[in-house]
Design a protein around this motif. Sequence first.
Motif, short mmCIF file in Angstrom:
data_model
loop_
_atom_site.label_atom_id
_atom_site.label_comp_id
_atom_site.label_asym_id
_atom_site.label_seq_id
_atom_site.Cartn_x
_atom_site.Cartn_y
_atom_site.Cartn_z
N UNK A 1 -24.41 -31.09 -21.34
CA UNK A 1 -23.89 -32.66 -21.77
C UNK A 1 -24.25 -32.39 -23.64
N UNK A 2 -25.32 -31.65 -23.84
CA UNK A 2 -25.43 -31.76 -25.45
C UNK A 2 -24.09 -30.69 -25.80
N UNK A 3 -23.86 -29.89 -25.17
CA UNK A 3 -22.58 -28.86 -25.65
C UNK A 3 -21.37 -29.85 -25.83
N UNK A 4 -21.20 -30.79 -24.87
CA UNK A 4 -19.99 -31.74 -24.97
C UNK A 4 -20.15 -32.78 -26.23
N UNK A 5 -21.45 -33.11 -26.38
CA UNK A 5 -21.49 -33.95 -27.54
C UNK A 5 -21.25 -33.23 -28.71
N UNK B 1 -26.95 -15.02 -19.32
CA UNK B 1 -26.86 -14.26 -20.43
C UNK B 1 -25.45 -14.39 -21.31
N UNK B 2 -24.43 -14.56 -20.16
CA UNK B 2 -23.17 -14.87 -20.75
C UNK B 2 -22.83 -16.14 -21.47
N UNK B 3 -23.71 -17.22 -20.80
CA UNK B 3 -23.66 -18.53 -21.14
C UNK B 3 -24.43 -18.77 -22.77
N UNK B 4 -25.63 -17.98 -22.61
CA UNK B 4 -26.39 -17.93 -24.15
C UNK B 4 -25.32 -17.18 -25.06
N UNK B 5 -24.91 -16.09 -24.68
CA UNK B 5 -23.85 -15.46 -25.75
C UNK B 5 -22.64 -16.35 -26.34
N UNK B 6 -22.21 -17.28 -25.24
CA UNK B 6 -21.22 -17.98 -25.72
C UNK B 6 -21.26 -19.34 -26.19
N UNK B 7 -22.67 -19.64 -26.03
CA UNK B 7 -22.98 -21.09 -26.33
C UNK B 7 -23.64 -20.91 -27.84
N UNK B 8 -23.37 -20.13 -28.61
CA UNK B 8 -24.10 -19.77 -29.92
C UNK B 8 -23.64 -20.79 -30.96
N UNK B 9 -23.64 -21.97 -30.65
CA UNK B 9 -23.21 -23.00 -31.56
C UNK B 9 -24.01 -24.11 -31.48
N UNK B 10 -23.98 -25.15 -32.41
CA UNK B 10 -24.38 -26.51 -32.04
C UNK B 10 -25.58 -26.71 -32.62
N UNK B 11 -26.34 -28.11 -32.48
CA UNK B 11 -27.42 -28.55 -33.26
C UNK B 11 -28.42 -28.04 -32.57
N UNK B 12 -29.74 -28.65 -32.97
CA UNK B 12 -31.10 -28.41 -32.52
C UNK B 12 -31.31 -28.64 -31.25
N UNK B 13 -30.89 -29.78 -30.55
CA UNK B 13 -30.69 -30.22 -29.20
C UNK B 13 -30.34 -28.86 -28.21
N UNK B 14 -29.16 -28.50 -28.83
CA UNK B 14 -28.36 -27.55 -27.87
C UNK B 14 -29.27 -26.01 -28.09
#
Lengths: 1046, 228
Positions: A288-292, A119-132
């Motif tokens: 990996x998607x996040x890093x791209x 849940x932390x990751x979900x909350x903090x990764x709220x960025x990015x494109x479709x793949x992410x």
Amino acid sequence: MTAFTRHQCWQHERIGEVINKEAIAVDVADFMATHAPLGQIRDVRAGGGRDLSEADLLGELMRGAQGDRHIFAVIQGIPGTGKSHLIRWLHQRYEREMGAQDAVLLIERAQNSLLGTLRQIIAKLDIGGDALRQQIAKLRGAADSLSARAMKDSLLDNLRVATYEREESVKGKIRRNIQNFLLDPTVRVFLQREGGPIDRIAVFLTAGRQAEAAGDRPEFVADDFLISAKLLDAVIHQGYPEAGALASALDLKPDLREELAGYLNRLLDYAISRTVALSADDLRQTFNDLRRELCRQGKGLTLLIEDITAFTGIDQGLIDVLATQHTGEANRDFCRMTSVIGITDDYYSSRFPDNMRERITHHLTLDSGAGDQKEAGLLQSQAAAADLSARYLNAMRADRADITVWFEDGARADYLPNRCNECPHREPCHAAFGAVNIGPGDGPPVEVGLYPFNERAIWNVYRRLDSTTLARTPRSLLYHVILDLLQTHGPKVIAGSFPPPAKELAAGIPDRNLPALAKPVQQRMLSSQGGPDAQRIQSLILFWGDGTIDARGEGAARAVGTLAPDVFRAFGVRQIEGTEGEIVLPQPDPEPDIDPKPQPEPRAGTKYDADIERWRTGGLLEQYENLRKFLVSFIESAIDWTLHGVAAGVVDERIKPGRFEIEGQSGRAVGDRVTLLRSDDLAYVLQALADLNTYGSQLRPEALGAHMVTLGAWLRANEQQIISFVLQPSREQPSPMSLVEMLTIDCLMLDVLSDNLRNDATTSADLLRAIVKSAAVEVSDRPSSEQDWASLVDRARATHSRAWADLLRSIKGARARSCRTQLLKQLNQPQGSSSDIRFLDAATALDVIARLRGRDWALREIPAIAEWTSPTWKDAGGVYALLAARLDDLLADEAAYQSELLARLGEISGEDGPDAVMKAVDAFLVTLSDHGIPHNLDDPPGKAQMLRTLLQYLGTTRDEAGRATRAVRLSAGGRYVQQAHDFIAYLSRLIDLASKVGAQQDRTIAQLQAESDALRLEERTLARYDEILDLLGAPPQAAQPQEAQP
Amino acid sequence: MITALLSDTRAKIVLAKRLKDAQSEVKAIEVTLTELEKLLDAARQLAAAAEVCRDRLGAEMIAPVLAQTVAVAQEAQASRKRFAEGTSRRENLALSNTGRKAQAALKDLGERWQLYAQGQLAPYLELLRLVTYLPEVAASEHEIKQLVAQIRAQVTKPPQSAAQLAQFDGRLTELGRRLESVARLPDEVRSFLMNVVEGRATLADLTPPVRSWVEEGNRATAFSIKFV
């Protein structure tokens, strides 16, 4: 200005906020306000020669980011050393400095579970494109699946799948049975029980581990497969046969339990991964998607993970992510990554992949010491503990709002709110309790008081925490010293009852670690001077002071036990006088003298005198063990046990120091024992025994006489209580029957169950002979073993009803051995006054057997023998209770069992008797042999005579109405039952064979008849002959076609 | 229960064994049976003929045939014993030998019958020779010849049944009936006809009774006078 007394300068509600035990994450402002700089972060790669400060480490991370270098830092340490604390501090500082350049993610231990982490990751990764976003959706799905109530079932199912998909056990027993074992409903409930392995793992994945729990993720342990007899019975009789087989093996073999736990632990990652429907690859893909994505944005990724075990199940994938660099052809579209992860020593040694270790760029540890002695490097001194404590005390005194404002203003250490600065008691407080400068080294001092502790009190409590359950870490200091004392006893300051008595001060200190006065002789003085506050003052002296009441100085400067008058005053107690001048400490016990010489006439008493006097007036006995030994030895030798009908074995068992407790000791007495109450009389007895044991015959006659009178009077007053205690199973439980009687009955029944009796053993003497013979084995050079008992149970399974074998199993070999051994001990009596010559008290045993026979072996039920009784009573009572509860049913079951055997034999034989049956068998075997028909049947198990005899024996036993006679016949009839089984098995196999051969012959006959009319041809030929002979007038033919009538 | 099962199974084992044995000897049994069929045929003929002819030939005449029959029966019995006990399933040679003996007995019986039957036929043939040219005989010459041929055939082979014997007897009776008109010839006429048939008749033989008999019934057309 008010006096500095019973003053509370901390805010009670702030205690739980600043040291938040329920949620590991605390408010960030409080966190920064309580942060103590870490100066001993050891670089493992540097061979232990280099220590970093937290600032050094932060600098390393920042330089790495600026130089576009990949960093994969591991911070290792035993639980509670401050890994999370350091990582959180790094996060705060790093984000302030590098937040614009990097996306900085802190994965907290917050809920400390995979669910919380996802849940932390979900909350903090709220960025990015479709793949992410798709990857995040997958994470969200995994988090939701973990919430499902079916988690436990799913875990078990996936473990079962793993047993054949992932890895098969090398142990055949496990390999053959594990699938149905994990499928068995009874086993599943057992494994999912509250606190059971599956429950632990499921709770860890969904709710996280308990805040104080140390170590890594929960796993299976061998004891998880300790199966109770009741459960085992249920699995064997109601479950899958494979489950029963494995459960039985687990019950008998501790090694197999270890093996199974290890095996299932190896499958755990796979099962968790399948359960959450999220694989390590999924996690890898997400990052990996996040890093791209970040690479496209021109940013780096900094990942700070407080505890990698929160990723249990997918942690291996995470490590792979963290180790992946952004250089190289394949990874060019990845952004730079800086990661710092906290891991425990155990995780690093057992779960961190070997091939990844070389890819760690910074391997750091917060431990000091080695092996089991590891402890937190942060708290290596009294001063360090005081420093850390002072920061938390300061935060608890400050308003939360002030701390928040300070944090928002930049959290500069030299501006940290400090309530001591405005406190009217600052001067006397800091003088009496001490203060610590928590300001930055290069700035103005920030003096924070340690009240209501002082440096020594913090250290004393901290160092005395139970090291078997609590590691010495900052967490222990905060939870079990600061938090525990302030929350539990803080309000007592205002109430004027602080500190509590030493035993109540800190729950984390076991009794054995409680401090004692450095000079025990001061105890009496302390008690006397302290009056009603003596215990509180003693606590103050022991923890805050130097453990003595030595007084130094005069007037306001007079310190007792190094504690100034303000210390006493602050807690509302009067400073005691203490003691001045040289106090002579008792001498340690002298070394044993090889050639002891008569002691001189005592003049100054014994080393026990002061101790006994202190105890008499309410204190503890410091020489407790010795004095108790004297007392018990006196009791054992002074009472005429034979006169009271107490067997020698019972005396040995019951009269032991451990079974006597003298009132008023610090330890909590458990188990079955006699408590001898504190009294003047007992004090005199102890004194007498101390004198007698110290000086023996050197005592003056008048002193010796007085002591004898004292001892005699006390013994008369207490003898009945002691004898009752000896004869009873426990202090609280009256004796349901004499121990000898119970053991005799137990042993007789054990011989019945062990098939040791002969059919002609009809007299009491015969039965006693059998009992003694079996019991003698247990005291011989080669006593029976657990394996022997297991063999007995196996044999019983073959020749008796299930109830019989179950009863043996319930009794257990150890208890049977104990009963037999103890019976001989109980019956073993000294010959006259001799201590060497002993005889067996057969009369008592024969009497017991005769009485038992008189009531046709009816066993009366007795109340359950309490758990805390002696092993002898417990074993004897346990066996007896089983026998009394089951004997009648057992005999009925056994009769039914033998009836079943007879019925089966009758079914096989039909109307025919043994002679006809065995004759038919012999003829059949001859026919098979004559016709060369192969078979694997041996010779019959016996002749017709044997069959006839066993039928007669079993029939008579079945029809026997008397309990005793039936029991003896059942015990003696094992061989007949075995023969019956042999005959049934043989005849059944013979029937199978005959049926099979008959069917084969039917097919052969049909085939031959179908293929050829040879028989008809032969018949026709013979008919022709006969026709011719008839035409020619020949006499009738005698010879028939070649055949032998069966 | 078990005893019945074991007993039943044993019986099956024995039967199967018998079947197997029989199958392996089927060829031998077949040739034995073939030979037996031949012997049976002979035995049937012999037995039937002996039975039918026993009374006609008389005890003395038939005794040697019966003795041979007994010998044949004994051989057949011995063969059966060997076959039935399984000591020899291939009995064709022995049976062939026995069959020859049966044939010999049958032949002996046939010869004895032939003697008897020829004896029965002979008077009729003699009479037929005397009257064969007479008009009343010549009119049914064909039937008489056919009848004689049939009787001759039955002479060569002994009757196999009472019916055949009755047929033989019936045919003889029929032949006699057909020759009945001449069968009652006076002696002078019989003597005259004998001489005529043998070519030795003279005018002296034409006695009045003879002349009268010749002139009756248009018989004179049957006679002619010629030189020697």
